[in-house]
Design a protein around this motif. Structure first.
Motif, PDB file in Angstrom:
ATOM      1  N   UNK A 168       0.834  -1.232   0.004  1.00  0.00           N
ATOM      2  CA  UNK A 168      -0.195  -0.193   0.116  1.00  0.00           C
ATOM      3  C   UNK A 168       0.738   1.138   0.361  1.00  0.00           C
ATOM      4  N   UNK A 169       0.656   2.190  -0.349  1.00  0.00           N
ATOM      5  CA  UNK A 169       0.842   3.598  -0.625  1.00  0.00           C
ATOM      6  C   UNK A 169       0.288   4.287  -0.491  1.00  0.00           C
ATOM      7  N   UNK A 170       0.667   5.239   0.419  1.00  0.00           N
ATOM      8  CA  UNK A 170       0.145   6.687   0.229  1.00  0.00           C
ATOM      9  C   UNK A 170       0.514   7.817  -0.673  1.00  0.00           C
ATOM     10  N   UNK A 171       0.167   9.325  -1.208  1.00  0.00           N
ATOM     11  CA  UNK A 171       1.169   9.382  -2.099  1.00  0.00           C
ATOM     12  C   UNK A 171       0.181  10.637  -2.403  1.00  0.00           C
ATOM     13  N   UNK A 172       1.209  12.372  -2.947  1.00  0.00           N
ATOM     14  CA  UNK A 172       0.370  12.988  -2.925  1.00  0.00           C
ATOM     15  C   UNK A 172       1.613  13.676  -4.353  1.00  0.00           C
ATOM     16  N   UNK A 173       1.264  14.618  -5.101  1.00  0.00           N
ATOM     17  CA  UNK A 173       1.610  15.609  -5.681  1.00  0.00           C
ATOM     18  C   UNK A 173       1.130  16.193  -6.329  1.00  0.00           C
ATOM     19  N   UNK A 174       1.876  17.143  -6.685  1.00  0.00           N
ATOM     20  CA  UNK A 174       1.243  18.813  -7.575  1.00  0.00           C
ATOM     21  C   UNK A 174       1.728  18.584  -8.788  1.00  0.00           C
ATOM     22  N   UNK A 175       0.350  18.816  -9.653  1.00  0.00           N
ATOM     23  CA  UNK A 175       0.280  19.232 -11.027  1.00  0.00           C
ATOM     24  C   UNK A 175       0.396  17.865 -12.026  1.00  0.00           C
ATOM     25  N   UNK A 176       0.868  18.118 -12.919  1.00  0.00           N
ATOM     26  CA  UNK A 176       0.980  16.575 -13.972  1.00  0.00           C
ATOM     27  C   UNK A 176       2.196  15.607 -13.597  1.00  0.00           C
ATOM     28  N   UNK A 177       1.178  13.942 -13.311  1.00  0.00           N
ATOM     29  CA  UNK A 177       2.042  13.151 -12.802  1.00  0.00           C
ATOM     30  C   UNK A 177       3.069  13.068 -13.770  1.00  0.00           C
ATOM     31  N   UNK A 178       2.545  13.487 -14.959  1.00  0.00           N
ATOM     32  CA  UNK A 178       3.353  12.246 -16.216  1.00  0.00           C
ATOM     33  C   UNK A 178       4.267  13.513 -17.104  1.00  0.00           C
ATOM     34  N   UNK A 179       4.340  14.767 -16.810  1.00  0.00           N
ATOM     35  CA  UNK A 179       4.741  15.962 -17.488  1.00  0.00           C
ATOM     36  C   UNK A 179       5.226  16.337 -15.659  1.00  0.00           C
ATOM     37  N   UNK A 180       5.660  17.707 -15.981  1.00  0.00           N
ATOM     38  CA  UNK A 180       5.592  19.560 -14.777  1.00  0.00           C
ATOM     39  C   UNK A 180       5.366  18.141 -13.674  1.00  0.00           C
ATOM     40  N   UNK A 181       5.889  18.317 -12.491  1.00  0.00           N
ATOM     41  CA  UNK A 181       5.050  18.348 -11.060  1.00  0.00           C
ATOM     42  C   UNK A 181       5.361  18.378 -10.209  1.00  0.00           C
ATOM     43  N   UNK A 182       5.362  18.690  -9.313  1.00  0.00           N
ATOM     44  CA  UNK A 182       6.436  19.356  -7.885  1.00  0.00           C
ATOM     45  C   UNK A 182       5.571  18.580  -6.349  1.00  0.00           C
ATOM     46  N   UNK A 183       6.170  18.944  -5.529  1.00  0.00           N
ATOM     47  CA  UNK A 183       5.575  18.618  -4.221  1.00  0.00           C
ATOM     48  C   UNK A 183       5.622  16.960  -4.045  1.00  0.00           C
ATOM     49  N   UNK A 184       5.645  15.951  -4.644  1.00  0.00           N
ATOM     50  CA  UNK A 184       5.846  14.585  -4.735  1.00  0.00           C
ATOM     51  C   UNK A 184       6.302  13.672  -2.907  1.00  0.00           C
ATOM     52  N   UNK A 185       5.787  13.211  -2.485  1.00  0.00           N
ATOM     53  CA  UNK A 185       5.885  12.528  -1.352  1.00  0.00           C
ATOM     54  C   UNK A 185       4.909  11.172  -1.316  1.00  0.00           C
ATOM     55  N   UNK A 186       5.608  10.189  -0.690  1.00  0.00           N
ATOM     56  CA  UNK A 186       4.876   9.075  -0.942  1.00  0.00           C
ATOM     57  C   UNK A 186       5.555   8.293   0.698  1.00  0.00           C
ATOM     58  N   UNK A 187       4.133   7.439   0.990  1.00  0.00           N
ATOM     59  CA  UNK A 187       5.014   6.142   2.241  1.00  0.00           C
ATOM     60  C   UNK A 187       4.135   5.313   2.286  1.00  0.00           C
ATOM     61  N   UNK A 188       5.604   4.024   2.502  1.00  0.00           N
ATOM     62  CA  UNK A 188       4.796   2.822   1.259  1.00  0.00           C
ATOM     63  C   UNK A 188       4.547   1.540   2.836  1.00  0.00           C
TER      64      UNK A 188
END
Length: 218
Positions: free
Chosen positions: A62-82
Motif C-alpha cells: 500500500x502507498x499513500x502519495x501526493x503531488x502537485x501538477x501533472x504526474x506524467x509531466x511537470x509536477x512538484x511536491x511529490x511525497x509517498x509512504x509505503x
C-alpha cells in the motif's frame, strides 16, 4: 547495465487507487488532476509471483502519495509512504522492497524515476485487501492508518453486471500494455499516517490488473 545481484522476478496481480480527483481521474488520461493537486491510497495485490526463489503470492503493498501538477509531466511536491504486508517473511520482505523500491528494474523502476517522490517512511503492517471476482467492489484497510472502499461505477444506462472500462489509457499507472481499467466510486476513504491526513467519499477510483517482470535487459 543489469545489476547482477538482482534476481529474475515476475508479478501478476491487481492495482487500484482511491484519489482526490472527481470521476474520472484526469491523471489516468495524462492530464493535470481535477483540483491541480492529488493525493490518495494505492494498493498492489500480488495474485502470484516470485523474486528468485521467494514466492510472493497473496502479498500486498500500500502507498499513500501526493503531488502537485501533472504526474506524467511537470509536477512538484511529490511525497509517498509505503506499507508492506507484515505476513511476508524475511526473504519476501527483501524482495518486495527491492521490486517496489525500483532497484529490480521493470515498470516500478520506471514509475519511481518519473514520480521522483520523497519517501516519508515505510513500515510493515496488517493489510486487509478485498477484490471481488467480478470487480463489483474493492477495498483495502490498514487499521487506524488508511482505508479505501470502492463500488464499481454504475449509472442509469449501465447494463446489469457490466463494468465501466477504459482501454489503452494514456496514463495507466501500472504501465503500458495492461488490461482495461475498471472505474469505481469511492464510498469511504481515510488516511492518517506519515503526515497524510484526509477523510472523504464520492471521489474517483480505478482498478487495473497488471503483469510485470524484471530485471531489464542489459
Amino acid at each position: 547495465m543489469t545489476d547482477l545481484s538482482v534476481q529474475p522476478w515476475r508479478l501478476r496481480g491487481v492495482w487500484f487507487d482511491a484519489c482526490k480527483c472527481a470521476i474520472p481521474c484526469p491523471c489516468s488520461f495524462a492530464q493535470p488532476p481535477t483540483y491541480g493537486d492529488c493525493d490518495g491510497v494505492l494498493l498492489w495485490h500480488v495474485r502470484d509471483g516470485n523474486y528468485g526463489e521467494a514466492r510472493l503470492d497473496g502479498l500486498n503493498v500500500v502507498m499513500l502519495a501526493s503531488f502537485v501538477g501533472n504526474v506524467w509531466g511537470e509536477h512538484s511536491d511529490a511525497y509517498g509512504a509505503i506499507f508492506l504486508d507484515e505476513r511476508a517473511d524475511e526473504a519476501q520482505r527483501g524482495a518486495l522492497q527491492t521490486i517496489f523500491g525500483g532497484q529490480a528494474g521493470g515498470w516500478p523502476a520506471q514509475f519511481n524515476e518519473m514520480f521522483g517522490g520523497e519517501m516519508r517512511g515505510m513500515e510493515f503492517a496488517a493489510i486487509e485487501a478485498s477484490i471481488a471476482d467480478d470487480y463489483s467492489d474493492w477495498s483495502v484497510s490498514i487499521p487506524g492508518k488508511a482505508t479505501a472502499r470502492v463500488a464499481a461505477l454504475t449509472g442509469p444506462t449501465s447494463g446489469a453486471g457490466t463494468r465501466v472500462e477504459v482501454h489503452n489509457l494514456p496514463g495507466a499507472e501500472v504501465g503500458p500494455g495492461q488490461p482495461p481499467a475498471v472505474w469505481g466510486r469511492v464510498t469511504e476513504e481515510f488516511a492518517d499516517a506519515f503526515g497524510f491526513r484526509w477523510e472523504r467519499s464520492g471521489n474517483s477510483s480505478k482498478l487495473i490488473p497488471f503483469e510485470w517482470s524484471g530485471p531489464d535487459a542489459a
